[in-house]
Design a protein around this motif. Structure first.
Motif, PDB file in Angstrom:
ATOM      1  N   ILE A  53     -11.436   4.782   3.897  1.00 15.03           N
ATOM      2  CA  ILE A  53     -11.620   3.796   2.827  1.00 15.03           C
ATOM      3  C   ILE A  53     -11.649   4.499   1.468  1.00 15.03           C
ATOM      4  CG2 ILE A  53     -13.101   1.998   1.900  1.00 15.03           C
ATOM      5  CD1 ILE A  53     -11.658   1.329   4.565  1.00 15.03           C
ATOM      6  N   VAL A  54     -10.681   4.164   0.627  1.00 19.61           N
ATOM      7  CA  VAL A  54     -10.566   4.735  -0.714  1.00 19.61           C
ATOM      8  C   VAL A  54     -11.003   3.717  -1.764  1.00 19.61           C
ATOM      9  CG1 VAL A  54      -9.015   5.868  -2.353  1.00 19.61           C
ATOM     10  CG2 VAL A  54      -8.630   6.117   0.108  1.00 19.61           C
ATOM     11  N   HIS A  55     -10.671   2.454  -1.542  1.00 19.64           N
ATOM     12  CA  HIS A  55     -11.119   1.394  -2.445  1.00 19.64           C
ATOM     13  C   HIS A  55     -11.458   0.182  -1.591  1.00 19.64           C
ATOM     14  CE1 HIS A  55      -7.268  -1.180  -2.687  1.00 19.64           C
ATOM     15  NE2 HIS A  55      -6.999  -0.218  -1.846  1.00 19.64           N
ATOM     16  N   ARG A  56     -12.177  -0.738  -2.179  1.00 23.74           N
ATOM     17  CA  ARG A  56     -12.656  -1.875  -1.419  1.00 23.74           C
ATOM     18  C   ARG A  56     -12.522  -3.158  -2.232  1.00 23.74           C
ATOM     19  NH1 ARG A  56     -18.121   1.313  -0.799  1.00 23.74           N
ATOM     20  NH2 ARG A  56     -17.063   2.452  -2.455  1.00 23.74           N
ATOM     21  N   ILE A  57     -12.472  -4.274  -1.550  1.00 26.98           N
ATOM     22  CA  ILE A  57     -12.532  -5.576  -2.198  1.00 26.98           C
ATOM     23  C   ILE A  57     -13.619  -6.383  -1.500  1.00 26.98           C
ATOM     24  CG2 ILE A  57     -10.167  -5.609  -3.056  1.00 26.98           C
ATOM     25  CD1 ILE A  57      -9.301  -7.225  -0.705  1.00 26.98           C
ATOM     26  N   ASP A  58     -14.140  -7.367  -2.199  1.00 28.86           N
ATOM     27  CA  ASP A  58     -15.247  -8.147  -1.669  1.00 28.86           C
ATOM     28  C   ASP A  58     -14.909  -8.758  -0.316  1.00 28.86           C
ATOM     29  OD1 ASP A  58     -16.394  -7.607  -4.103  1.00 28.86           O
ATOM     30  OD2 ASP A  58     -16.267  -9.657  -4.869  1.00 28.86           O
ATOM     31  N   LYS A  59     -15.937  -8.962   0.478  1.00 28.52           N
ATOM     32  CA  LYS A  59     -15.762  -9.560   1.803  1.00 28.52           C
ATOM     33  C   LYS A  59     -15.018 -10.886   1.716  1.00 28.52           C
ATOM     34  CE  LYS A  59     -18.474 -11.267   5.749  1.00 28.52           C
ATOM     35  NZ  LYS A  59     -19.842 -11.399   6.321  1.00 28.52           N
ATOM     36  N   GLU A  60     -15.379 -11.724   0.757  1.00 29.10           N
ATOM     37  CA  GLU A  60     -14.770 -13.052   0.666  1.00 29.10           C
ATOM     38  C   GLU A  60     -13.558 -13.093  -0.262  1.00 29.10           C
ATOM     39  OE1 GLU A  60     -15.446 -15.268   2.693  1.00 29.10           O
ATOM     40  OE2 GLU A  60     -17.329 -14.543   3.527  1.00 29.10           O
ATOM     41  N   THR A  61     -13.082 -11.947  -0.700  1.00 30.98           N
ATOM     42  CA  THR A  61     -11.829 -11.870  -1.453  1.00 30.98           C
ATOM     43  C   THR A  61     -10.726 -11.436  -0.498  1.00 30.98           C
ATOM     44  OG1 THR A  61     -12.946 -11.329  -3.529  1.00 30.98           O
ATOM     45  CG2 THR A  61     -10.625 -10.716  -3.358  1.00 30.98           C
ATOM     46  N   SER A  62      -9.599 -12.099  -0.562  1.00 28.62           N
ATOM     47  CA  SER A  62      -8.466 -11.764   0.298  1.00 28.62           C
ATOM     48  C   SER A  62      -7.503 -10.856  -0.451  1.00 28.62           C
ATOM     49  CB  SER A  62      -7.747 -13.056   0.725  1.00 28.62           C
ATOM     50  OG  SER A  62      -7.443 -13.849  -0.416  1.00 28.62           O
ATOM     51  N   GLY A  63      -6.596 -10.204   0.311  1.00 26.38           N
ATOM     52  CA  GLY A  63      -5.524  -9.490  -0.352  1.00 26.38           C
ATOM     53  C   GLY A  63      -5.278  -8.072   0.081  1.00 26.38           C
ATOM     54  N   VAL A  64      -4.494  -7.359  -0.729  1.00 29.99           N
ATOM     55  CA  VAL A  64      -3.906  -6.072  -0.366  1.00 29.99           C
ATOM     56  C   VAL A  64      -4.900  -4.931  -0.531  1.00 29.99           C
ATOM     57  CG1 VAL A  64      -1.913  -4.570  -0.680  1.00 29.99           C
ATOM     58  CG2 VAL A  64      -1.729  -6.986  -1.258  1.00 29.99           C
ATOM     59  N   LEU A  65      -4.911  -4.052   0.478  1.00 29.34           N
ATOM     60  CA  LEU A  65      -5.817  -2.912   0.484  1.00 29.34           C
ATOM     61  C   LEU A  65      -5.104  -1.725   1.118  1.00 29.34           C
ATOM     62  CD1 LEU A  65      -9.043  -2.641  -0.104  1.00 29.34           C
ATOM     63  CD2 LEU A  65      -9.204  -2.554   2.374  1.00 29.34           C
ATOM     64  N   ALA A  66      -5.214  -0.540   0.493  1.00 27.02           N
ATOM     65  CA  ALA A  66      -4.617   0.684   1.037  1.00 27.02           C
ATOM     66  C   ALA A  66      -5.699   1.541   1.675  1.00 27.02           C
ATOM     67  CB  ALA A  66      -3.907   1.470  -0.060  1.00 27.02           C
ATOM     68  N   VAL A  67      -5.379   2.140   2.825  1.00 25.71           N
ATOM     69  CA  VAL A  67      -6.327   2.971   3.564  1.00 25.71           C
ATOM     70  C   VAL A  67      -5.652   4.298   3.899  1.00 25.71           C
ATOM     71  CG1 VAL A  67      -7.731   3.151   5.652  1.00 25.71           C
ATOM     72  CG2 VAL A  67      -7.438   0.925   4.532  1.00 25.71           C
ATOM     73  N   ALA A  68      -6.381   5.392   3.721  1.00 22.78           N
ATOM     74  CA  ALA A  68      -5.822   6.725   3.972  1.00 22.78           C
ATOM     75  C   ALA A  68      -5.958   7.103   5.443  1.00 22.78           C
ATOM     76  CB  ALA A  68      -6.535   7.757   3.103  1.00 22.78           C
ATOM     77  N   LYS A  69      -4.887   7.692   5.986  1.00 15.84           N
ATOM     78  CA  LYS A  69      -4.912   8.178   7.366  1.00 15.84           C
ATOM     79  C   LYS A  69      -5.070   9.700   7.423  1.00 15.84           C
ATOM     80  CE  LYS A  69      -1.984   6.270  10.262  1.00 15.84           C
ATOM     81  NZ  LYS A  69      -0.698   5.749  10.822  1.00 15.84           N
ATOM     82  N   THR A  70      -4.883  10.372   6.307  1.00 13.97           N
ATOM     83  CA  THR A  70      -5.065  11.819   6.253  1.00 13.97           C
ATOM     84  C   THR A  70      -5.929  12.168   5.051  1.00 13.97           C
ATOM     85  OG1 THR A  70      -3.136  12.244   4.841  1.00 13.97           O
ATOM     86  CG2 THR A  70      -2.762  12.166   7.229  1.00 13.97           C
ATOM     87  N   ASP A  71      -6.595  13.318   5.105  1.00 18.56           N
ATOM     88  CA  ASP A  71      -7.423  13.749   3.985  1.00 18.56           C
ATOM     89  C   ASP A  71      -6.592  13.985   2.730  1.00 18.56           C
ATOM     90  OD1 ASP A  71      -9.505  13.593   5.733  1.00 18.56           O
ATOM     91  OD2 ASP A  71      -9.934  15.750   5.798  1.00 18.56           O
ATOM     92  N   THR A  72      -5.355  14.481   2.914  1.00 17.83           N
ATOM     93  CA  THR A  72      -4.478  14.704   1.758  1.00 17.83           C
ATOM     94  C   THR A  72      -4.172  13.395   1.051  1.00 17.83           C
ATOM     95  OG1 THR A  72      -3.466  16.642   2.789  1.00 17.83           O
ATOM     96  CG2 THR A  72      -2.241  15.582   1.015  1.00 17.83           C
ATOM     97  N   ALA A  73      -3.856  12.356   1.820  1.00 15.41           N
ATOM     98  CA  ALA A  73      -3.582  11.046   1.229  1.00 15.41           C
ATOM     99  C   ALA A  73      -4.838  10.481   0.575  1.00 15.41           C
ATOM    100  CB  ALA A  73      -3.060  10.095   2.294  1.00 15.41           C
TER     101      ALA A  73
END
Length: 337
Positions: free
Chosen positions: A152-172
């Motif tokens: 988890i790099v950034h987050r959005i509220d539980k009741e907010t919908s939409g786009v989220l990016a998640v890192a799979k490697t430490d470099t990313a």
């Protein structure tokens, strides 16, 4: 492990009432020492890595000023450290369907539904995005976020919908964190508001901190807090032109703080429709009918666009999410006014 810069986050991770507070008095003898090292020496129950994480999350302050740089120099004074209540340390994989917009060996981008918390927390110990990602990605998520928040790099509220990016490697993870810290991320949200802000296009610049009256809420503050900037434009107003009953706004984040858009729009007298925390005051009867017909039971806020340069490949990526069913139905109802 190299600690990434603290990312700009938007999050509903407001401290519960049972969060612990520690106050540490640093003296002139501590001046010039790295802040995380000086605090860790005075708080043997917390590791230096934990202190770094608390600083990155904006939970360490001195004289009312939130501190964000763990490697900065300590200064004499009283430091307040807010330690959130314990959450499950080992979230379990759960077979929860994910709307995957993009995935490679470095990162995954998903379209999060409203009602799903990003990571485990008191009251949301399971059914979170992290639980779903652990099932989908296995052990490939970045470990920098800690056991309870892998990738988890950034987050959005539980009741907010939409786009989220998640890192799979430490470099990313490190690369994405640098982009967020440098505000080099495109983030556009669609909000439906009670009434319409004036002027129809503007910049809201108001530092945000936890409310001194309600620890579960955030507020704009004159001193202290974390700098927060939201750019908005009214895309369409609904109802009488001279006094709109509701509006659709496009909001671009320059920073990303807890509840930022919700707090900023409420400060303009145009809170998100359906917002149970910041939506003080009743909308007009026609708006209430449109909300009921849409089955809207959360704030009308959607993370519609996320764009960034891939932290490993250098490719420019942009992801868009259409309005979910409840907000699309709400918009149709508002258009009929």
């Amino acid at each position: 492990m190299i600690e990434p810069p603290a990312p700009e986050i938007e999050d509903d991770d407001v401290e519960p009432a049972d969060a612990a507070v520690r106050v540490v008095e640093l003296t002139a003898a501590d001046a010039g020492e790295r802040l995380d090292k000086a605090l860790a020496a005075s708080l043997p129950e917390l590791s230096r890595a934990r202190i770094q994480a608390l600083i990155a999350e904006g939970r360490v302050s001195r004289d009312g000023q939130t501190l964000g740089n763990a490697s900065g120099k300590a200064a004499p004074g009283a430091y307040r450290i807010l330690i959130p209540a314990a959450v499950p340390a080992d979230p379990q994989p759960e077979a929860i369907p994910l709307a995957v917009l993009f995935e490679d060996k470095h990162l995954i981008v998903v379209d999060k539904p409203a009602g799903m918390a990003v990571h485990p927390a008191p009251g949301s110990e399971s059914g979170t995005l992290v639980n779903a990602l652990l099932h989908h990605c296995g052990d490939s998520l970045s470990g920098i976020g800690g056991v309870a928040r892998p990738g988890i790099v950034h987050r959005i509220d539980k009741e907010t919908s939409g786009v989220l990016a998640v890192a799979k490697t430490d470099t990313a993870h490190q690369g994405l964190a640098r982009l967020f810290a440098a505000h080099d991320i495109e983030r556009l949200y669609i909000a439906f508001t009670r009434g319409a802000p004036h002027p129809a296009r503007g910049r809201i610049d108001g530092a945000i901190a936890r409310s001194t009256h309600d620890r579960k809420k955030m507020a704009i503050v004159r001193s202290g807090g974390r700098a927060a900037v939201t750019h908005y434009v009214v895309e369409r107003a609904f109802g009488p032109a001279e006094k709109p009953l509701a509006a659709r706004l496009a909001c671009r984040l320059e920073t990303g703080r807890t509840h930022q858009i919700r707090v900023h729009l409420a400060s303009k007298g145009a809170p998100c429709l359906g917002d149970p925390v910041y939506g003080s005051g009743q909308p007009a009867a026609a708006i209430r009918e449109a909300i009921a017909a849409a089955g809207l039971s959360r704030q009308a806020l959607h993370a519609a666009v996320l764009g960034f340069v891939h932290p490993v490949t250098g490719e420019r990526l942009t992801f868009e999410s259409p309005l979910p069913a409840d907000l699309a139905t709400l918009e149709r109802g508002l258009e009929a006014l």
